[in-house]
Design a protein around this motif. Structure first.
Motif, PDB file in Angstrom:
ATOM      1  N   ARG C 236       0.845  -1.190   0.000  1.00 24.46           N
ATOM      2  CA  ARG C 236       0.000   0.000   0.000  1.00 24.46           C
ATOM      3  C   ARG C 236       0.879   1.238   0.000  1.00 24.46           C
ATOM      4  N   PRO C 264      -3.368  13.794  -1.037  1.00 24.50           N
ATOM      5  CA  PRO C 264      -2.849  12.428  -0.975  1.00 24.50           C
ATOM      6  C   PRO C 264      -3.632  11.498  -1.903  1.00 24.50           C
ATOM      7  N   ARG C 266      -3.997   7.500  -2.318  1.00 26.21           N
ATOM      8  CA  ARG C 266      -3.634   6.244  -1.669  1.00 26.21           C
ATOM      9  C   ARG C 266      -4.079   5.080  -2.548  1.00 26.21           C
ATOM     10  N   PHE C 267      -3.185   4.163  -2.801  1.00 29.72           N
ATOM     11  CA  PHE C 267      -3.493   3.061  -3.713  1.00 29.72           C
ATOM     12  C   PHE C 267      -2.593   1.886  -3.376  1.00 29.72           C
ATOM     13  N   SER C 268      -2.927   0.737  -3.933  1.00 25.34           N
ATOM     14  CA  SER C 268      -2.113  -0.449  -3.707  1.00 25.34           C
ATOM     15  C   SER C 268      -1.522  -0.958  -5.004  1.00 25.34           C
ATOM     16  N   ILE C 269      -0.402  -1.620  -4.879  1.00 24.58           N
ATOM     17  CA  ILE C 269       0.233  -2.297  -6.003  1.00 24.58           C
ATOM     18  C   ILE C 269       0.097  -3.792  -5.770  1.00 24.58           C
ATOM     19  N   ALA C 270      -0.423  -4.499  -6.783  1.00 26.23           N
ATOM     20  CA  ALA C 270      -0.611  -5.946  -6.655  1.00 26.23           C
ATOM     21  C   ALA C 270       0.120  -6.720  -7.746  1.00 26.23           C
ATOM     22  N   TYR C 287     -10.233  17.380  -7.647  1.00 28.30           N
ATOM     23  CA  TYR C 287      -9.182  16.548  -8.237  1.00 28.30           C
ATOM     24  C   TYR C 287      -9.713  15.170  -8.547  1.00 28.30           C
ATOM     25  N   SER C 288      -8.986  14.460  -9.418  1.00 31.03           N
ATOM     26  CA  SER C 288      -9.343  13.092  -9.721  1.00 31.03           C
ATOM     27  C   SER C 288      -8.090  12.310 -10.045  1.00 31.03           C
ATOM     28  N   THR C 289      -8.202  11.002  -9.900  1.00 31.22           N
ATOM     29  CA  THR C 289      -7.101  10.108 -10.232  1.00 31.22           C
ATOM     30  C   THR C 289      -7.676   8.819 -10.780  1.00 31.22           C
TER      31      THR C 289
ATOM     32  N   ARG D 240     -12.018   9.814   5.255  1.00 26.80           N
ATOM     33  CA  ARG D 240     -11.505   8.526   4.784  1.00 26.80           C
ATOM     34  C   ARG D 240     -12.677   7.596   4.516  1.00 26.80           C
ATOM     35  N   PRO D 257      -3.398  -6.584  -2.639  1.00 32.47           N
ATOM     36  CA  PRO D 257      -4.529  -5.808  -2.123  1.00 32.47           C
ATOM     37  C   PRO D 257      -5.243  -5.034  -3.223  1.00 32.47           C
ATOM     38  N   PRO D 258      -6.516  -4.649  -2.982  1.00 32.89           N
ATOM     39  CA  PRO D 258      -7.284  -3.925  -4.002  1.00 32.89           C
ATOM     40  C   PRO D 258      -6.637  -2.569  -4.309  1.00 32.89           C
ATOM     41  N   PHE D 259      -6.721  -2.172  -5.576  1.00 30.21           N
ATOM     42  CA  PHE D 259      -6.082  -0.916  -5.987  1.00 30.21           C
ATOM     43  C   PHE D 259      -6.486   0.231  -5.065  1.00 30.21           C
ATOM     44  N   LEU D 260      -7.777   0.342  -4.783  1.00 34.64           N
ATOM     45  CA  LEU D 260      -8.259   1.359  -3.829  1.00 34.64           C
ATOM     46  C   LEU D 260      -8.851   0.652  -2.624  1.00 34.64           C
ATOM     47  N   ASP D 261      -8.492   1.110  -1.450  1.00 35.35           N
ATOM     48  CA  ASP D 261      -8.985   0.484  -0.228  1.00 35.35           C
ATOM     49  C   ASP D 261      -9.573   1.599   0.654  1.00 35.35           C
ATOM     50  N   ILE D 262      -8.750   2.270   1.429  1.00 33.15           N
ATOM     51  CA  ILE D 262      -9.194   3.471   2.134  1.00 33.15           C
ATOM     52  C   ILE D 262      -8.828   4.668   1.262  1.00 33.15           C
ATOM     53  N   PRO D 264      -8.521   8.579   1.059  1.00 39.59           N
ATOM     54  CA  PRO D 264      -8.538   9.805   1.850  1.00 39.59           C
ATOM     55  C   PRO D 264      -8.788  11.035   0.969  1.00 39.59           C
ATOM     56  N   LEU D 265      -9.683  11.897   1.416  1.00 31.98           N
ATOM     57  CA  LEU D 265      -9.858  13.207   0.766  1.00 31.98           C
ATOM     58  C   LEU D 265      -9.420  14.266   1.771  1.00 31.98           C
ATOM     59  N   TYR D 287     -11.062   7.699  -8.775  1.00 32.42           N
ATOM     60  CA  TYR D 287     -11.989   8.488  -7.960  1.00 32.42           C
ATOM     61  C   TYR D 287     -11.788   9.963  -8.222  1.00 32.42           C
TER      62      TYR D 287
END
Lengths: 293, 293, 293, 293
Positions: C236, C264, C266-270, C287-289, D240, D257-262, D264-265, D287
């Protein structure tokens, strides 16, 4: 026939004038003057030197030079009595195939313009759509003489810069081409959308005119830019993406008919030498776009 | 003339039948049967009871009932020899003003449908655009008889539910109306975009047909829903937002012509009783939309 | 020391075994067997041939081979009595500098794992963050023996594939590296955001740990990938963009404090060998991502 | 005890002064002066009249009035020798439970401020987070005397306006409350995301401090505003959203883990009386957020 800058720098003055002289319409003195300033380090410098000849010429000579240009969509063009360069440029934007009312409209604008400024209306047609040329024509007709004289010289700069890049190769080529590209991202699946059919339209007279089609590749992009290798014509455009088929092929049900089917993105191009990246981020229920890079 | 549910529950059977009988086209036995089941706690229950009469009728009576309905855009409609209810419903979607080729197309579809199923094609026209009616017509022509018989009864349900809500008021009204709304947010300024001109178009035969206009209020919304107080006709739509003028009035330069001028959002409606919120989030260089709530 | 595939194909068997033998931990028979299958057209084929030796070995030999691997963060590692390859790999993810409680946790997991499966826990540490190794460890402890035996061989495949690419160059290198990149687009100005400070954090034990910083260039990108030239460790992450300073430097007032300051993502790499493009599209108010390409 | 504006308009001057006198700290002359201007059409007019007494008072009286206010987090507050109104206000932002170093910092700021301006530092604490109070304190210490005197009166206006709305009900209440709300839209499914766990944090001293939790309802909103019924404290916040669980419960695989989990804005509040709508539009892979309305 194209020449290398190196060859142009070394050839006799007469050959040089013969090689690049017709870049400036019916004005051999431009090339003759530039010949004496050789060698040039870049093609840009060669073009600047030729434009310098025009800018520093006496007013009468400048006016004579501007008067040597044909009317846009004028009778000379119809009769075939203009230079090949001018003929090809005017044809590129469809000025060789106007309807009678359109021809009449250009004719009236040409007459009003010449009556006011004493020179023909000059515009670098390859940097404009037909709609944009008409907008420019009507807007510039409202200029005062000094502003319009400067505007005409600026257009000469654009026209001759393009002609130069078609005729000469070498170091320091001027940047004359823009690029229109897109990218389709399926943010429902989290990956590029491959195989999406795209159509590009140009608006003219309030209506969308089909220009071309493309299919997105595995990276969600088109193999070739939608427009590239030339200036982007200033004007209004619409990209249409067949996302309905894309999501249907993925087995997604978003209603019948699907909430999103053909997604149009409508935007304008104002910088012919710029890069317009107009991507589509899309789910079956949402989409977004932006001018990217 | 409308009645309260309370009054309907108390009136004599003949009055009751007179009051709600024409909800079910040329089938007084439906109201007569329902009269005996009074009182009803809700308008929905009254409608369900009347539908129950249809559903439990012998097959021959059901077929006779379905046959009592006029052709869509048929000769009877043209000649004025159909019930007022049917006439108004068909007119609401323009079926009373078809061109000759359109009339001929409906005529062919009607003939093919009746030849195959032995009943007229029945659809609740107020839940559809003209395009959607044609799509349904062609699709349902491919059904087998049992599927199509059920489909026809379902449409009867929709048609009579709408008629009922126009005739009776009281507790437990069925939900028959949808809502189309929008919202314009200027994410360049971080506030709602007020004064933005919006146009709503419906697609028919591949072309956009103007429906209505609105202007956003201080909260970036329209004072009234774009469509409301009725079922949303199933079909394809386009909202057009004049964001070019909005940003121009804020003094923002995004090129000439501006990168975004008229922004079209194209979407479909598939749930006539649903809420479609289709907002526009916009800067001079980007926009997004989604089906919201 | 690295070798070319061409040289490996031509050298004597003993030299070949000496050159690539330690790719497979304490198992010279792997290289010896592969030597006889030369020449290999690609580095991938060489690696596959060595893995083939392992896969086709008798069960006892496989188990002996797996047992030859050191414990993760085990006593041997602490005492320095493991191979250099293993030591560097374990250090890369911080397993050489655990706190006493962390060391104790690994110790307990190692004991439980060996008691259940009779082999040490094997994982390709360079494809994981420390958090992800612990998650894997606890999850795999729940496997049945057959599943876990296959999982251990798969990790051997990942470990040796990486070692191979560090030791051999030539045609058909296996793809072992991932890439994490970003892009900051200022959709308020309609152009890339240059000079934006970015920080990358990795989550471990619920806390964000600083990894590195970067500044966006004129195209809104970083000159180097945020992570590149290696597998992306599964885990993460959080990117933090200083957009407050960016918009302040453009003279934009979005309140005090500004609505958006540090953004911020926040994302995960799998997918360690994948490309993760995580851009930021930003105005002072939005903003968007998305996972891009 | 609260009073109606109507009752205040009719009661004797002494009763009126007793009823609203302590709105203005230790300054009975404010209420006495306002008593003579009754009746008031609105609560806002009543408050304005009382502020008018302060603004038109002689400079010495104003200074005496300002000096009557206690130090922020001062010794008097610790010793309990300040008015109940002041005590509750200071406690609301945690000024009654500072650590020794924090208390010392306030003490130093108070001393420097009083040495420079001759009055205590006055701020409407209910419109600020603790971080924002410290920022204000240090910033205002740099003001010149005239600017700071005006700033102190403006804060008196905010403080007393809040006290007034707690004490008086009636027509024309001043708008003192803000609202922080959110909305979670699942643009993968095209509908509101119900059951999403949300946490709200406030940043203080660079760290996120938990404030409260909520769960989205069927419309993707929280049943109550995240903050409402009071001024929004100026400061930095983070929402969050547990979208990982949401998409997992829908059976969607976006990696492990899933690409997006928590998600935060992070955003700031600068307008205590404003409406901050901070929605999340989300798919498993993307998002966006914006300041909405």
């Amino acid at each position: 026939m194209t020449h290398t800058l190196e060859a142009l720098n070394r050839m006799g003055s007469a050959d040089f004038a013969a090689a690049v002289g017709d870049t400036f319409e019916l004005a051999p003195w431009v090339a003759e003057g530039a010949a004496a300033r050789r060698p040039f380090a870049t093609v840009t410098a060669l073009h600047e030197a030729m434009m310098g000849m025009v800018r520093s010429a006496p007013r009468e000579r400048q006016i004579e030079f501007l008067r040597g240009h044909p009317d846009l969509a004028g009778k000379a063009a119809r009769a075939g009595s203009i230079t090949d360069e001018s003929r090809h440029e005017q044809a590129s934007v469809g000025l060789d195939s106007l309807s009678e009312p359109e021809f009449a409209r250009f004719h009236r604008l040409n007459d009003a313009y010449k009556a006011k400024f004493g020179i023909p209306f000059i515009v670098c047609v390859r940097r404009h759509t037909r709609d944009s040329i008409l907008t420019q024509f009507e807007r510039r007709l409202g200029n005062d003489a000094a502003t319009e004289f400067a505007a005409a010289l600026q257009e000469i700069f654009f026209i001759t810069r393009l002609r130069m890049t078609a005729k000469v190769t070498g170091e320091g080529m001027p940047a004359v081409n823009g690029r229109l590209s897109t990218h389709v991202l399926d943010t429902h699946a989290g990956r590029p959308a491959a195989g999406v059919a795209i159509e590009l339209y140009e608006f003219a007279g309030g209506k969308a005119h089909y220009i071309q089609s493309a299919i997105t590749n595995a990276d969600g992009r088109t193999d070739q830019p939608l427009i590239g290798g030339r200036p982007l014509p200033i004007g209004r455009y619409e990209l249409r993406f067949d996302v309905g088929n894309h999501f249907r092929s993925r087995g997604i049900d978003s209603g019948d008919p699907p909430f999103l089917d053909i997604v149009p993105l409508r935007f304008s191009i104002a910088e012919p030498e710029g890069h317009y990246h107009v991507p589509l981020l899309c789910t079956p229920w949402s989409y977004s776009t932006y001018r990217g890079s």
